[in-house]
Design a protein around this motif. Sequence first.
Motif: not given
Lengths: 183, 160
Positions: A43, A48, B25-31
């Motif tokens: 996922x 963001x 898996x969970x993925x996030x990229x924060x800018x």
Amino acid sequence: MKRKSTLYLKAAILLISVLGYGQTIQFSVHVASSLDASKDQDMDFATVVSGSGLQEINLGDAGMGVFAITGNEEMDVIVTLTPPANLTHTGASSDVIPFTLNFAYANKGVNDVNQAVTVIGSTARFQLKERVSGPAGAPPTPPSSAYTPNQATAYIYIFGSMNVGVIDAGSYSGTVDLSVTYD
Amino acid sequence: MKNLILFVLLNSIILAQNSSDVKVNIQATVVDYIEMITLADIDVGTVIPSDEFLRLDPLSDQGAGIIALQGRQNASVQVSFSAQVEMVNVITDHALTVNYAVAGNGDNDQAAASLLISNPATVQLNSSGEYYLWIGCEFSLIGLVPGQYDGDFSIEVDYN
């Protein structure tokens, strides 16, 4: 004590030998079909902006996670998902992103979100392959040397939302555990 | 003596699992959020042909361009800009070299701004996450062919 038990056993064997007769014991084992779960896709919320608030991945979006479950098509399964409460920074920051999980399953034999059934809660029980005629009347035939049931694959779609506050930039991650068993 | 005969018929021995566990898996990229807003374009006004030089002071001239930065509170930001741009007369293709100067201030107060000496330069957004830039320029008028000149001045900002 141990020695005494051994003596009794020898005596029993001797008695049977004296009586002497043939005997056949039929030994049969029913072992359920294998059940395999695999991850088809992670996922991914992609990139963001810090402070951007609620970010969602909806059913059918490219970023949703996908599991595949393969097993005896005649069986029901119980699927339990354990999501993380937060996504955590992969670096040194202690900032977190609150995460809410939703999921759905497709059990018509094809990987198609349009056929998916959305689940309320974190556990679902469903037929591994939907029976068109409704619930089965009799228990499924056990697999044996004379009968091998067909295999079917059901798909689990993972989606949900996260709330991005004013947090440190960087990579955030978490893990959803899926447990599946025959009912 | 008759022997005891035991037949054990093992109909099936199948090694199988009836449950399975797997992870996704969970993925996030924060800018970091940062935005540039143009509050005013550069306005050199009317150029008098008899002058040899035109200078638009970013610290004092009302014609200076103004850009507001908006981002994370008190964040350190790196600003880089085109110090020199070659502009071209849209009719005659004559070149015009323009030198740019940039001044900045956490408050929207041009007179209190400071000239950005280095390029890139490091500045700090204020407690509201804002910072203001004034863009001035200078160029020679000697031999300048009248007409419209086009060229791109670029400015980039990023978090440190």
